[in-house]
Design an enzyme around this catalytic site. Structure first.
Site, short mmCIF file in Angstrom:
data_model
loop_
_atom_site.label_atom_id
_atom_site.label_comp_id
_atom_site.label_asym_id
_atom_site.label_seq_id
_atom_site.Cartn_x
_atom_site.Cartn_y
_atom_site.Cartn_z
N GLU A 103 0.82 -1.21 0.00
CA GLU A 103 0.00 0.00 0.00
C GLU A 103 0.86 1.26 0.00
OE1 GLU A 103 -2.93 0.79 3.27
OE2 GLU A 103 -4.38 0.21 1.74
N HIS A 125 6.99 -27.28 0.98
CA HIS A 125 6.15 -28.31 0.39
C HIS A 125 4.99 -27.71 -0.38
CE1 HIS A 125 8.12 -31.65 2.60
NE2 HIS A 125 8.45 -30.65 3.40
N LYS A 153 -14.46 2.59 -3.04
CA LYS A 153 -15.22 3.15 -1.91
C LYS A 153 -16.40 3.98 -2.38
CE LYS A 153 -11.76 3.80 1.72
NZ LYS A 153 -11.05 4.83 2.50
#
Lengths: 430, 430
Positions: free
Chosen positions: A283, A304, A418
């Site tokens: 960010e 793994h 937003k």
């Protein structure tokens, strides 16, 4: 004293690694960056050396603990959650919420709008003994307010309009915002987030300190470790290895085309620390078409899962290992089946020994395969070391912002979604 | 019937997206890949339509449950853990281990050699009522054997050499390996892993089915969803959207330079599903200098962490959203503070509604910013839909292996570190 070391040898020694010439060419810019940094230090740099935020956090935490609260719901998202989660996961017992003794109230994080999570929290909490801490600097983060309104509804039902207020804390901007307005109206307890410290740099404000203190962590040791880092950066400037790291990771991305930075702690409790760092780096730097992609992994587990890709996939990554030299707990591996050669050899070693041997083996294998990697070593995993490391990575990220020529302290790219959300949810004026 | 849809529109409509010409050029190779796939189907394709593995898994799970086991420790790493963890996290209560009722024994995963985790498990389990399931196909995975030996020591102490054996299950290769030898010696119960199914494709063998059944999940529904996927892939071939996805993600990486594939479910319970997929994609394709980097995120949470980078960072990513249309649980947002415009507008909506509105908003914002994204939609989140989706992504990964011209079923790159570990731990012959 925290002992945190940074080793960049394998970023230099690997074929196609970073050479002295490249570092020297960047040297002047790095000096400028650190000079500018200290001329106008970001807000997060003063946090370790003040009791302004730790004192009220500790005092309120003592109150919650003394009342015997059974449950504590921390409501926040992004920078209001990742720091507290990282501290909790790194330093508290992995089964903190299950422990029969009372280390503090059970801790729950409501960091998303997913009803699956909040409904589950409400299934298990003992409402009359539940406290909620609502953390949003702006006071209007939709996800956080939604969680708060639902929890509020439940608290009011359990405790009544009068008493529920005593179970609520707002951690929010010290002057502005809707939570501040509600607090003025209802007399809610509040803790301040300083205006000059953004969410992803806020772990050493009440955002991180209050829940840490509620669960019994040593917030003074956290601050002490961070303060040590502040002093050492001030002393060493561009020679501090965290600052040098900004140059290494910047060059690996911009000059070497390695756009993925993998943070791989060899310690389960640091998995969410990596998530905290992912926000910090992503960010802060991901703007104007720039910024490398931080990616979290855990050793040995991801040997793994992802190490195949790191070893033989494209040359587009840098691996940053975090190792803990002296693990806080250890278990001896008892003797059994010593006649079975693929089993018996483990007897007499310890789990921590195996973990660190695998860490060394992966580092060596990466180097031999020509895969650049760096290592951060912590003498042990405790508040002091974590405080140092968080502060160091915040400094590194801020300096990297200068090298990338971006503003590390804003996040304009999250506004568009937003606005659309507000409009679709019917918020007036959108 | 599971309803799982794949939408690639925003990989095409975005500027610099994938065009018809590119898809057509790849078309023949995709047809060849799916033909080859069905001529010699990988072992994982027969799992959904056989009771060979589900029956013994269910029977043994019933036994464990009927005995009132309080704790069940699943020991395994990588492909022996990520599938079971993904199922548990996606389909069981988020506080499964805390529930006062008995949904089944508490479930613990020991998937690393970190003593912090195993010591914590041993702190909380009730040893006389604890079962341990040791999962390693080869029977010699160091991390898994080390965990087993420590747990074994504790069980022997609590129950004695004779009785402890009744509390142990080995999930391992049906014919070979050290666990098989120990089982023959001690009469340990075993469940088989078929030799032709590798760890990361093994979720529908006893590796995933047994722990799922122990916690009360509906393994038949899992298999039913997966079988539906097998049928639909057989029917539609290269036109099945999961198969098409192999072409899209391959092109995005190889032709468009987008080397990061972000999987971003808008559902907390799918966070570990993304981790399962990360192994599947990374370990299958990351070889010979090829393979894109899978990266997990969660919506809305990572809107406040990583979406800044996705929106404004370099054009090096594809975002794959997973959305759940009808969330299994929901919570209404109660009315409060209706005079405060940044708070009151949420009242009357629900949490799930907000979550899906944010999902749509992020998708739209990404598109408007020229950021390619795709969406997988699940009608709901249950065993059947998850079974379908896991099978579909396994098919997609195998087909992508053909497009990348790599063997999707091996992992040669993890050998080097293993050899070094064995040598340093003193395993004979290394």
């Amino acid at each position: 004293m925290a002992k945190v070391t940074f080793d960049y040898t394998n970023l230099r020694e690997v074929e196609g690694g970073i050479g002295d010439r490249e570092l020297q060419e960047l040297g002047l810019r790095l000096e400028d960056a650190i000079d500018g940094f200290f001329k106008n230090p970001p807000g997060f740099m003063r946090l370790p050396k003040t009791a302004e935020f730790s004192s009220p956090s500790k005092a309120l935490a003592e109150e919650v603990r003394a009342l015997g609260a059974t449950d504590f719901i921390h409501v926040g998202i992004g920078g209001s959650a990742l720091g507290p989660i990282a501290l909790h996961r790194a330093l508290n017992h992995p089964y903190y919420n299950l422990l029969p003794s009372y280390p503090g109230p059970r801790l729950h994080f409501a960091e998303n709008t997913d009803p699956a999570t909040l409904a589950a929290i409400l299934d298990v909490v003992d409402l009359p003994n539940t406290w909620v801490n609502v953390v949003t600097k702006s006071g209007s983060t939709a996800e956080t307010i939604a969680n708060f309104l639902v929890i509020r509804g439940n608290l009011v039902e359990a405790l009544g309009e009068g008493t529920y207020r005593e179970h609520v804390v707002f951690t929010t901007d010290s002057e502005e915002g809707y939570l501040r307005q509600i607090a003025d109206r209802e007399g809610t307890r509040t803790l301040p987030i300083p205006p000059d410290v953004g969410g992803r740099f806020s772990v050493l404000t009440p955002v991180g300190l209050f829940p840490a203190a509620v669960t019994g962590l040593d917030v003074d040791a956290l601050l002490r470790g961070a303060a040590q880092c502040v002093d050492e950066v001030a002393q060493r400037g561009a020679d501090h290895p965290a600052v040098e790291g900004a140059a290494y990771y910047y060059l690996m991305d911009v000059s070497k085309g390695r756009n993925v930075r993998v943070m791989m702690p060899y310690a389960d409790p640091l998995d969410r620390f990596a998530a905290w760092f992912v926000q910090l780096w992503a960010e802060s730097l991901g703007k104007e078409g720039r910024g490398s992609t931080p990616h979290g992994a855990v050793g040995t587990t991801d040997q793994h899962s992802q190490v195949q890709l790191y070893m033989e996939g494209p040359q587009d990554k840098v691996i940053e290992i975090i190792e803990v030299e002296d693990h806080p707990r250890d278990l001896p591996i008892p003797k059994a089946y010593e006649d079975l050669e693929g089993v018996g050899y483990l007897s007499g070693h310890t789990m921590a020994e195996l973990l660190n041997v695998e860490c060394n083996a992966t580092r060596k294998a990466l180097l031999e395969a020509g895969r650049p990697n760096a290592t951060i070593s912590l003498a042990t995993l405790d508040e002091e070391h974590l405080g140092y490391l968080m502060q160091a990575l915040e400094v590194q990220t801020a300096i990297a912002g200068s090298l990338y020529s971006v503003n590390a302290f804003n996040q304009p790219g999250v506004e568009a979604a937003k606005q659309i959300t507000y409009s679709r949810m019917g918020r007036p004026g959108y």
